[in-house]
Design an enzyme around this catalytic site. Structure first.
Site, PDB file in Angstrom:
ATOM      1  N   SER A   1       3.072   5.408  -0.736  1.00 53.82           N
ATOM      2  CA  SER A   1       3.601   6.351  -1.719  1.00 53.82           C
ATOM      3  C   SER A   1       2.479   6.969  -2.532  1.00 53.82           C
ATOM      4  O   SER A   1       2.568   8.119  -2.966  1.00 53.82           O
ATOM      5  CB  SER A   1       4.591   5.652  -2.645  1.00 53.82           C
ATOM      6  OG  SER A   1       3.949   4.609  -3.358  1.00 53.82           O
ATOM      7  N   CYS A   5       1.304  -0.381   2.713  1.00 53.66           N
ATOM      8  CA  CYS A   5       2.210  -0.631   1.588  1.00 53.66           C
ATOM      9  C   CYS A   5       3.065  -1.831   1.948  1.00 53.66           C
ATOM     10  O   CYS A   5       3.757  -1.810   2.977  1.00 53.66           O
ATOM     11  CB  CYS A   5       3.082   0.601   1.327  1.00 53.66           C
ATOM     12  SG  CYS A   5       4.365   0.344   0.073  1.00 53.66           S
ATOM     13  N   CYS A  32       0.112  -6.828  -2.997  1.00 54.26           N
ATOM     14  CA  CYS A  32       0.373  -5.389  -3.140  1.00 54.26           C
ATOM     15  C   CYS A  32      -0.953  -4.689  -2.881  1.00 54.26           C
ATOM     16  O   CYS A  32      -1.993  -5.097  -3.423  1.00 54.26           O
ATOM     17  CB  CYS A  32       0.894  -5.070  -4.535  1.00 54.26           C
ATOM     18  SG  CYS A  32       1.018  -3.288  -4.891  1.00 54.26           S
ATOM     19  N   THR A  33      -0.937  -3.649  -2.057  1.00 54.09           N
ATOM     20  CA  THR A  33      -2.192  -2.999  -1.680  1.00 54.09           C
ATOM     21  C   THR A  33      -2.917  -2.397  -2.877  1.00 54.09           C
ATOM     22  O   THR A  33      -4.150  -2.313  -2.882  1.00 54.09           O
ATOM     23  CB  THR A  33      -1.936  -1.919  -0.619  1.00 54.09           C
ATOM     24  OG1 THR A  33      -0.946  -0.991  -1.092  1.00 54.09           O
ATOM     25  CG2 THR A  33      -1.435  -2.548   0.677  1.00 54.09           C
TER      26      THR A  33
END
Length: 265
Positions: free
Chosen positions: A8, A70, A177-178
């Site tokens: 995103s 993601c 979480c990236t």
């Protein structure tokens, strides 16, 4: 050789930088969704729709592989993405590095978004890959959003709150979480500031960027060639439109490195 990455927002930067290190000659296509971010609060169906749109926009540029950089999109949309693109374009998801973290022994903390923390997905990974390791799940509300906007004060507040929930004697921290990999040094500083017993080993961080980059190369039958000529280009799609990396990306070494390398061509 072109490799696409999707997210995103700028959480794809660590994986893109990892691909660049392994193959400086690879062309990178970064497909973001500024019109639809953040994906986390969306329903699984809505998120899957957004992710499919971002992936299909990237597919039009005929990459050799697509990295879903993601964790949330991997959880909810990976089957749909693979159904839409494979076998023509291999799709590589991002999974928290629980297995390698557990292999080292000792206590583990998993930092993840509130939606992922305690989820059936993450609990399943812990059950399948953590073995006998003692695992603490640490929710990090607001951290991904703060990283996305390069809001350093908000990053520090979110990191401090998560650090306070992390046992002082953990040996390893899994970044689930990236986005978190972009502020790894600040997370380490916050955890070490609380003090650690002298007999405890140094903290080890486990992100996913290097693993997914290596897996992407394996899926397309390409060998790492870190010594190759740095001839790779950089292209960006913003909700399907050609564009540039957002200014916030340049707040991080990974973003600056990608743009500096590309601008030299």
């Amino acid at each position: 050789m072109k490799i696409a990455l999707m997210d995103s927002g700028i959480g794809l930067l660590p994986a893109a930088a990892a691909v660049r290190r392994l193959r400086p000659d690879a062309d990178l296509l970064l497909s973001n969704d500024p019109d639809g971010m953040p994906w986390g609060p969306r329903t699984p169906e809505d998120l899957t729709g957004r992710a499919l749109a971002v992936a299909l926009a990237a597919a039009e540029h005929r990459p050799r592989a697509l990295i879903v950089a993601c964790n949330t999109a991997t959880v909810h949309a990976l089957p749909a993405l693979r159904a839409a693109l494979e076998p023509d374009i291999p799709v590589i998801g991002t999974v928290p590095a629980i297995k390698p973290a557990a292999a080292g022994g000792g206590k583990i903390a998993i930092w993840a978004t509130p939606a992922t923390t305690g989820s059936a997905y993450q609990r399943g990974l812990i059950r399948d890959f953590a073995g006998d390791a003692e695992v603490t799940e640490v929710p990090c509300p607001g951290l991904a959003d703060a990283v996305e906007h390069a809001d350093q004060e908000a990053v520090d507040r979110a990191v401090a709150a998560a650090a306070a929930l992390t046992p002082a004697d953990v040996r390893a921290v899994v970044l689930g979480c990236t986005h978190y990999e972009l502020v790894e040094e600040r997370i380490l500083a916050a955890l070490e500031a609380r003090g650690r017993a002298d007999d405890l080993p140094s903290l080890v961080f486990h992100g996913s960027a290097d693993a997914v980059a290596a897996q992407a190369l394996r899926r397309i039958g390409a060998e790492p060639a870190p010594g190759a000529a740095p001839a790779g280009t950089l292209s960006v799609l913003l909700s399907g439109r050609p564009g540039r990396l957002p200014a916030a990306a340049l707040a991080y070494a990974e973003g600056r490195g990608l743009t500096e390398t590309a601008s030299a061509h």
